[in-house]
Design an enzyme around this catalytic site. Structure first.
Site, PDB file in Angstrom:
ATOM      1  N   GLY A  27      11.961   6.516  34.515  1.00  0.00           N
ATOM      2  CA  GLY A  27      12.450   6.803  35.912  1.00  0.00           C
ATOM      3  C   GLY A  27      13.990   7.224  35.638  1.00  0.00           C
ATOM      4  N   ARG A  63       7.962  14.706  43.602  1.00  0.00           N
ATOM      5  CA  ARG A  63       6.686  13.842  43.710  1.00  0.00           C
ATOM      6  C   ARG A  63       5.866  14.773  44.915  1.00  0.00           C
ATOM      7  NH1 ARG A  63       8.266   7.727  42.266  1.00  0.00           N
ATOM      8  NH2 ARG A  63       8.018   8.009  39.980  1.00  0.00           N
ATOM      9  N   LYS A  79      17.227  -2.635  28.459  1.00  0.00           N
ATOM     10  CA  LYS A  79      16.837  -4.191  27.794  1.00  0.00           C
ATOM     11  C   LYS A  79      15.752  -3.885  26.794  1.00  0.00           C
ATOM     12  CE  LYS A  79      18.164  -7.446  31.074  1.00  0.00           C
ATOM     13  NZ  LYS A  79      17.670  -8.295  32.250  1.00  0.00           N
ATOM     14  N   GLY A 137       6.527   3.134  33.907  1.00  0.00           N
ATOM     15  CA  GLY A 137       5.973   2.309  33.254  1.00  0.00           C
ATOM     16  C   GLY A 137       4.346   2.672  32.886  1.00  0.00           C
TER      17      GLY A 137
END
Ligand code: ADP
Ligand code: MG
Length: 392
Positions: A346, A36, A193, A369
């Protein structure tokens, strides 16, 4: 999508504040993965070459607001960045009362999340941040889905606000891939999930021609198709949703394939013995931890036939060598395919690194996200704020 871009502005002699995503992993006060930071260098150099006095902002981890936490200080980032830029990067611990920075200098403000009001997008805080600069540059795609003081709030109050090159490129690539995709379009959604990705699955189903589910998400779909998943990670409460998605896919003339075979173990551990089973032979004391070899071959073939591939989420517990083969097969298939491929998330990025397939993927999104929310078709608050300023 219309907003002002950094390269359209004259930065000379201006105090330019860039919101970065310097949320990097640290160990013992050192940066352990600097992807990053390296990604941010071109923007920083461009601004310096343009004659800016540079103020950098970022969050790091999840500190308690209002408290300085030495563990989550950006000091290691300042040190590492200074090495990459080959010039000093001064870390400012108390910066809200004023930042003293000269043309050609780079200062890094301490973790924005130490400030009370950051997460709640407090207007007073956003105005205080905005007052420190002449031009605010939003360049942290990974935080664009959060309306916080240092992302969305400051954009509304800064004298001038624009998108940095990283953010512009990211939005451009995602938009081009999703608006007029090469067909057939395939999405692979894995991970742990269903609940965290239900809306993504739902929105993808309406856009893609094929959807492959993997990981814990697939386990819920396996259970929804009437198979015993033993001790696997799955969500019994979401079986109805999974069945609804399967029906939806059928109505569209497609299907959400259920793995033929799976890799199971008796415990969730890296040393657990792995067994390949047909999907209808999972024992009550077993956990499904990966897709099996036949399924990998099937999925690789679907990937080879796709014109566009969107990938988020590993299809197995790839962190454990015994259960990494499925995710490796997916990664390899995407790498060699001619499809336009986009990957984000991620753990997905960690898998891409682990299997060394980055060069074969058309675009790797930096946002976890934010990437998912974009794919869902949601508006990203920081981007919406830039657009609102542009149209005013
Ligand atoms: P991403 O960060 O790329 O969006 P997620 O966070 O949703 O992905 O999921 C990644 C995690 O899912 C990994 O840590 C992986 O070990 C886990 N996972 C994948 N398959 C399974 C499985 N069958 N059982 C339990 N966990 C799984
Ligand atoms: Mg994850």
């Amino acid at each position: 999508m219309s907003f002002l871009r950094m390269d359209e502005l004259d930065l000379s002699g201006k105090r330019v504040m860039i919101r970065e995503d310097f949320n990097v992993p640290l160990e013992a006060g050192r940066v352990t993965s600097d992807a990053r930071l390296r990604a941010a260098i071109p923007t920083i150099k461009l601004a310096l070459d343009g004659g800016a006095a540079l103020i950098l902002l970022s969050h790091l981890g999840r500190p308690v607001e209002g408290q300085h936490d030495e563990e989550l200080s950006l000091a290691p980032v300042a040190a590492h960045l200074s090495g990459l830029l080959d010039q000093p990067v001064r870390l400012l611990r108390d910066w809200l009362d004023g930042v003293d920075v000269q043309t050609g200098e780079v200062v890094l403000c301490e973790n924005v999340r130490f400030n009370p009001g950051e997460k709640s997008n407090d207007e007073t805080l956003a105005r205080a941040i905005a007052s420190l600069c002449d031009i605010f540059v939003m360049d942290a795609f990974g935080t664009a889905h959060r309306a916080q003081a240092s992302t969305e709030g400051v954009i509304r109050f800064a004298a001038e606000a624009c998108a940095g090159p990283l953010l512009s490129r990211e939005l451009y690539e995602l938009e081009s891939a999703l608006t007029d995709p090469q067909r057939p379009m395939l999405a692979i959604v894995g991970g742990s999930k269903v609940s965290s990705k239900l809306t993504v699955l739902e929105s993808l189903l309406t856009r893609v021609d094929e959807l492959i589910v993997g990981g814990g998400i697939a386990n819920t779909f396996i259970a929804a198709s009437g198979h015993d998943v033993g001790q696997s990670l799955y969500e019994p409460g979401l079986i109805h949703d999974a069945q609804r998605l399967i029906r939806l896919a059928h109505e569209k003339g497609g299907e959400i394939p259920i793995p033929k075979d799976v890799v199971v173990a008796k415990s969730f551990s890296k040393d657990a013995d792995a067994y390949v089973r047909s999907v209808d032979e999972v024992q009550p004391d077993e956990l499904i931890l990966d897709i099996g070899p036949l399924t990998s071959v099937d999925y690789a073939a679907i990937i080879q036939g796709a014109g566009t591939v969107i990938w988020n989420g590993p299809v197995g517990v790839f962190e454990f060598e015994n259960f990494a083969a499925g995710t490796r097969a997916i990664a390899d298939a995407i790498e060699i395919s001619n499809a336009f491929s986009i990957a984000g998330g991620g753990d997905t990025l960690a898998a891409i690194d682990q299997f060394d397939v980055a060069d074969g993927i058309s675009y790797i999104s930096t946002g976890g996200g934010a990437f998912l929310e974009y794919v869902e078709g949601k508006s990203l608050p920081a981007v919406a704020a830039l657009e609102a300023r542009f149209s005013r």
